[in-house]
Design a protein around this motif. Structure first.
Motif, PDB file in Angstrom:
ATOM      1  N   PHE A 285      22.555   1.647  -7.455  1.00  0.00           N
ATOM      2  CA  PHE A 285      22.341   0.779  -6.297  1.00  0.00           C
ATOM      3  C   PHE A 285      22.281  -0.701  -6.638  1.00  0.00           C
ATOM      4  O   PHE A 285      22.156  -1.549  -5.752  1.00  0.00           O
ATOM      5  CB  PHE A 285      21.064   1.200  -5.561  1.00  0.00           C
ATOM      6  CG  PHE A 285      21.101   2.633  -5.089  1.00  0.00           C
ATOM      7  CD1 PHE A 285      21.860   2.997  -3.985  1.00  0.00           C
ATOM      8  CD2 PHE A 285      20.398   3.616  -5.771  1.00  0.00           C
ATOM      9  CE1 PHE A 285      21.900   4.315  -3.548  1.00  0.00           C
ATOM     10  CE2 PHE A 285      20.437   4.941  -5.354  1.00  0.00           C
ATOM     11  CZ  PHE A 285      21.193   5.294  -4.241  1.00  0.00           C
ATOM     12  N   GLY A 286      22.333  -1.044  -7.928  1.00  0.00           N
ATOM     13  CA  GLY A 286      22.405  -2.446  -8.319  1.00  0.00           C
ATOM     14  C   GLY A 286      21.099  -3.204  -8.250  1.00  0.00           C
ATOM     15  O   GLY A 286      21.089  -4.435  -8.268  1.00  0.00           O
ATOM     16  N   HIS A 287      19.983  -2.517  -8.150  1.00  0.00           N
ATOM     17  CA  HIS A 287      18.657  -3.139  -8.178  1.00  0.00           C
ATOM     18  C   HIS A 287      17.677  -2.099  -8.717  1.00  0.00           C
ATOM     19  O   HIS A 287      18.087  -0.978  -9.052  1.00  0.00           O
ATOM     20  CB  HIS A 287      18.236  -3.619  -6.776  1.00  0.00           C
ATOM     21  CG  HIS A 287      18.243  -2.537  -5.735  1.00  0.00           C
ATOM     22  ND1 HIS A 287      17.243  -1.596  -5.620  1.00  0.00           N
ATOM     23  CD2 HIS A 287      19.146  -2.256  -4.757  1.00  0.00           C
ATOM     24  CE1 HIS A 287      17.504  -0.775  -4.623  1.00  0.00           C
ATOM     25  NE2 HIS A 287      18.668  -1.147  -4.084  1.00  0.00           N
ATOM     26  N   VAL A 288      16.421  -2.443  -8.845  1.00  0.00           N
ATOM     27  CA  VAL A 288      15.436  -1.499  -9.397  1.00  0.00           C
ATOM     28  C   VAL A 288      14.285  -1.272  -8.417  1.00  0.00           C
ATOM     29  O   VAL A 288      13.195  -0.892  -8.808  1.00  0.00           O
ATOM     30  CB  VAL A 288      14.877  -2.007 -10.748  1.00  0.00           C
ATOM     31  CG1 VAL A 288      15.948  -1.996 -11.809  1.00  0.00           C
ATOM     32  CG2 VAL A 288      14.270  -3.396 -10.595  1.00  0.00           C
ATOM     33  N   ASP A 289      14.547  -1.487  -7.124  1.00  0.00           N
ATOM     34  CA  ASP A 289      13.482  -1.445  -6.125  1.00  0.00           C
ATOM     35  C   ASP A 289      13.534  -0.161  -5.298  1.00  0.00           C
ATOM     36  O   ASP A 289      14.611   0.355  -4.987  1.00  0.00           O
ATOM     37  CB  ASP A 289      13.607  -2.642  -5.182  1.00  0.00           C
ATOM     38  CG  ASP A 289      13.775  -3.946  -5.938  1.00  0.00           C
ATOM     39  OD1 ASP A 289      12.958  -4.193  -6.836  1.00  0.00           O
ATOM     40  OD2 ASP A 289      14.721  -4.695  -5.640  1.00  0.00           O
ATOM     41  N   LEU A 290      12.339   0.326  -4.931  1.00  0.00           N
ATOM     42  CA  LEU A 290      12.233   1.406  -3.952  1.00  0.00           C
ATOM     43  C   LEU A 290      10.903   1.243  -3.255  1.00  0.00           C
ATOM     44  O   LEU A 290       9.848   1.423  -3.863  1.00  0.00           O
ATOM     45  CB  LEU A 290      12.343   2.785  -4.602  1.00  0.00           C
ATOM     46  CG  LEU A 290      12.643   3.937  -3.622  1.00  0.00           C
ATOM     47  CD1 LEU A 290      13.348   5.089  -4.323  1.00  0.00           C
ATOM     48  CD2 LEU A 290      11.397   4.429  -2.910  1.00  0.00           C
ATOM     49  N   GLY A 291      10.962   0.873  -1.973  1.00  0.00           N
ATOM     50  CA  GLY A 291       9.750   0.585  -1.225  1.00  0.00           C
ATOM     51  C   GLY A 291       9.453  -0.903  -1.208  1.00  0.00           C
ATOM     52  O   GLY A 291      10.123  -1.704  -1.881  1.00  0.00           O
ATOM     53  N   ILE A 292       8.455  -1.264  -0.422  1.00  0.00           N
ATOM     54  CA  ILE A 292       8.058  -2.667  -0.329  1.00  0.00           C
ATOM     55  C   ILE A 292       6.538  -2.788  -0.305  1.00  0.00           C
ATOM     56  O   ILE A 292       5.829  -1.832   0.016  1.00  0.00           O
ATOM     57  CB  ILE A 292       8.622  -3.353   0.940  1.00  0.00           C
ATOM     58  CG1 ILE A 292       8.055  -2.696   2.206  1.00  0.00           C
ATOM     59  CG2 ILE A 292      10.138  -3.335   0.935  1.00  0.00           C
ATOM     60  CD1 ILE A 292       8.363  -3.463   3.480  1.00  0.00           C
ATOM     61  N   TYR A 293       6.060  -3.960  -0.677  1.00  0.00           N
ATOM     62  CA  TYR A 293       4.671  -4.317  -0.437  1.00  0.00           C
ATOM     63  C   TYR A 293       4.599  -4.981   0.931  1.00  0.00           C
ATOM     64  O   TYR A 293       5.441  -5.814   1.276  1.00  0.00           O
ATOM     65  CB  TYR A 293       4.170  -5.310  -1.501  1.00  0.00           C
ATOM     66  CG  TYR A 293       3.994  -4.709  -2.859  1.00  0.00           C
ATOM     67  CD1 TYR A 293       3.057  -3.708  -3.076  1.00  0.00           C
ATOM     68  CD2 TYR A 293       4.752  -5.153  -3.937  1.00  0.00           C
ATOM     69  CE1 TYR A 293       2.884  -3.150  -4.333  1.00  0.00           C
ATOM     70  CE2 TYR A 293       4.585  -4.612  -5.201  1.00  0.00           C
ATOM     71  CZ  TYR A 293       3.650  -3.614  -5.385  1.00  0.00           C
ATOM     72  OH  TYR A 293       3.479  -3.078  -6.636  1.00  0.00           O
ATOM     73  N   ARG A 294       3.581  -4.632   1.704  1.00  0.00           N
ATOM     74  CA  ARG A 294       3.420  -5.274   2.991  1.00  0.00           C
ATOM     75  C   ARG A 294       1.954  -5.615   3.206  1.00  0.00           C
ATOM     76  O   ARG A 294       1.050  -4.985   2.665  1.00  0.00           O
ATOM     77  CB  ARG A 294       3.987  -4.416   4.116  1.00  0.00           C
ATOM     78  CG  ARG A 294       3.354  -3.043   4.274  1.00  0.00           C
ATOM     79  CD  ARG A 294       2.305  -3.091   5.318  1.00  0.00           C
ATOM     80  NE  ARG A 294       1.695  -1.798   5.569  1.00  0.00           N
ATOM     81  CZ  ARG A 294       0.512  -1.655   6.111  1.00  0.00           C
ATOM     82  NH1 ARG A 294      -0.213  -2.708   6.411  1.00  0.00           N
ATOM     83  NH2 ARG A 294       0.009  -0.469   6.349  1.00  0.00           N
ATOM     84  N   GLN A 295       1.743  -6.638   4.003  1.00  0.00           N
ATOM     85  CA  GLN A 295       0.409  -7.172   4.259  1.00  0.00           C
ATOM     86  C   GLN A 295       0.002  -6.854   5.688  1.00  0.00           C
ATOM     87  O   GLN A 295       0.774  -7.047   6.627  1.00  0.00           O
ATOM     88  CB  GLN A 295       0.405  -8.691   4.064  1.00  0.00           C
ATOM     89  CG  GLN A 295      -0.924  -9.365   4.369  1.00  0.00           C
ATOM     90  CD  GLN A 295      -0.812 -10.873   4.285  1.00  0.00           C
ATOM     91  OE1 GLN A 295       0.284 -11.419   4.313  1.00  0.00           O
ATOM     92  NE2 GLN A 295      -1.936 -11.546   4.164  1.00  0.00           N
ATOM     93  N   ALA A 296      -1.214  -6.333   5.852  1.00  0.00           N
ATOM     94  CA  ALA A 296      -1.744  -6.091   7.186  1.00  0.00           C
ATOM     95  C   ALA A 296      -2.232  -7.406   7.782  1.00  0.00           C
ATOM     96  O   ALA A 296      -3.068  -8.087   7.196  1.00  0.00           O
ATOM     97  CB  ALA A 296      -2.884  -5.076   7.124  1.00  0.00           C
ATOM     98  N   LEU A 297      -1.699  -7.752   8.950  1.00  0.00           N
ATOM     99  CA  LEU A 297      -2.092  -8.983   9.622  1.00  0.00           C
ATOM    100  C   LEU A 297      -3.175  -8.731  10.666  1.00  0.00           C
ATOM    101  O   LEU A 297      -3.714  -9.679  11.242  1.00  0.00           O
ATOM    102  CB  LEU A 297      -0.865  -9.623  10.287  1.00  0.00           C
ATOM    103  CG  LEU A 297       0.287  -9.978   9.342  1.00  0.00           C
ATOM    104  CD1 LEU A 297       1.455 -10.543  10.116  1.00  0.00           C
ATOM    105  CD2 LEU A 297      -0.166 -10.945   8.258  1.00  0.00           C
ATOM    106  N   SER A 298      -3.470  -7.446  10.916  1.00  0.00           N
ATOM    107  CA  SER A 298      -4.536  -7.097  11.845  1.00  0.00           C
ATOM    108  C   SER A 298      -5.163  -5.785  11.406  1.00  0.00           C
ATOM    109  O   SER A 298      -4.555  -5.011  10.666  1.00  0.00           O
ATOM    110  CB  SER A 298      -3.989  -6.966  13.270  1.00  0.00           C
ATOM    111  OG  SER A 298      -3.048  -5.903  13.344  1.00  0.00           O
ATOM    112  N   ASP A 299      -6.390  -5.537  11.844  1.00  0.00           N
ATOM    113  CA  ASP A 299      -7.065  -4.280  11.535  1.00  0.00           C
ATOM    114  C   ASP A 299      -6.572  -3.185  12.483  1.00  0.00           C
ATOM    115  O   ASP A 299      -6.033  -3.461  13.552  1.00  0.00           O
ATOM    116  CB  ASP A 299      -8.578  -4.433  11.705  1.00  0.00           C
ATOM    117  CG  ASP A 299      -9.172  -5.387  10.678  1.00  0.00           C
ATOM    118  OD1 ASP A 299      -8.429  -5.786   9.764  1.00  0.00           O
ATOM    119  OD2 ASP A 299     -10.358  -5.723  10.798  1.00  0.00           O
TER     120      ASP A 299
END
Length: 319
Positions: A285-299
């Motif tokens: 796939f030409g990269h080494v990524d699977l998934g992402i980090y994400r930030q919760a902006l609300s509870d």
């Protein structure tokens, strides 16, 4: 006023980078592996490493001074207990970390003056959002990082007691997602406080796409996600960086791709390394990524079946 003793201590600190350099060269030459079975004469070591004998002798003298090796004869050297940690096959090896420290960290620290003056990280000075993007420019750098982090993880979790915690397939209850000042979810502390408080999201379609390429069924729990989603296109999650979206009633923002390390090579059902997934992702796939980090902006509260909304995209939270 500095005394002679304090001044000499300062001098030792100033030139301490030389210790890292000596250990790095020993790691690259495989000195620990060559001395694994016992003492060997300098001539044999020079022949085995292809190094100049006189120069190698000076290196071994330096290694003996700092306690990595010891002299056992006029021209013979043995490995110390501490030096055994440079053997790549040792259970508590730090060989990959020595290489990571010298080839990556030491170079990045050379730009510290500019970072202090500008308040920007090395990645930001190059116009990138974070260190993950900087590393992602060169897969070989990611491999070095992964190998070093694997060694450190193995040392701090010697019993591998974390593996049983990964069996979350029967999870049916709600999970609360919130931001708190001191709570940390990830191991990315050296990158930024925001990433340290991020939550990992895994797209199951990306996992299936990888399975098809390597001809092997993968338990998604290998990827140690906090949230798993279905109903997306493969790798669609990688387009969510710097975008805001919604999971259930929780407003979130994509922070960075998750470059995969050697930990995902371990089968969570058997605790055996049975694949090289970072290499496979890179090759196919030409990269080494699977998934992402994400930030919760609300509870809010999450539960299985919650919808993931991003523009016109609809997906399902499965765990």
């Amino acid at each position: 006023m500095a005394t002679q003793v304090s001044a000499l201590r300062l001098f030792d600190l100033i030139q301490s980078h030389r210790v890292t350099a000596v250990i790095y060269v020993a790691a690259r030459l495989g000195i620990a592996e060559l001395l694994r079975d016992g003492p060997r004469p300098l001539g044999e070591l020079a022949k085995a490493t292809g190094a100049d004998e006189r120069s190698l002798g000076r290196l071994l003298t330096a290694l003996s001074t700092i306690g990595i090796c010891k002299r056992t004869g006029e021209d013979s050297y043995a490995l110390t207990e501490m030096g055994a940690g440079l053997d790549g096959e040792a259970e508590q090896s730090f060989k990959s970390w020595a290489i990571f420290e010298a080839e990556m960290l030491s170079k990045s620290w050379s730009g510290m003056l500019e970072s202090v003056i500008t308040g920007k990280t090395a990645a930001e000075l190059q116009g990138l959002a974070n260190s993950f993007d900087l590393m992602g420019r060169a897969p070989e750098i990611v491999y070095k990082f992964n190998a070093a982090m694997t060694e450190l993880t193995r040392l701090v979790t010697p019993d591998r007691g974390f593996l049983p915690w990964l069996h979350w397939s029967g999870l049916q209850r709600s999970s609360k997602v919130s931001w708190t000042k001191d709570h940390k979810f990830t191991d990315a502390s050296f990158l930024s406080p925001t990433l340290m408080r991020a939550v990992s999201l895994i797209n199951l379609a990306s996992v299936r796409a990888l399975e098809e390429k390597i001809g092997m069924t993968l338990n998604p729990l290998r990827f140690r996600g906090n949230i798993y989603v279905s109903g997306l296109e493969p790798w669609q999650e990688l387009d969510w960086i710097d975008k805001e979206f919604q999971i259930g009633r929780i407003h979130v923002r994509g922070l960075a791709r998750t470059p995969r390390c050697a930990a995902v090579n371990v089968n969570p059902d058997t605790a055996i390394r049975d694949a090289n997934l970072p290499k496979a992702i890179s090759q196919h796939f030409g990269h080494v990524d699977l998934g992402i980090y994400r930030q919760a902006l609300s509870d809010g509260e999450l539960k299985v079946g919650d919808e993931v909304l991003e523009a016109m995209t609809l997906a399902k939270c499965v765990s």
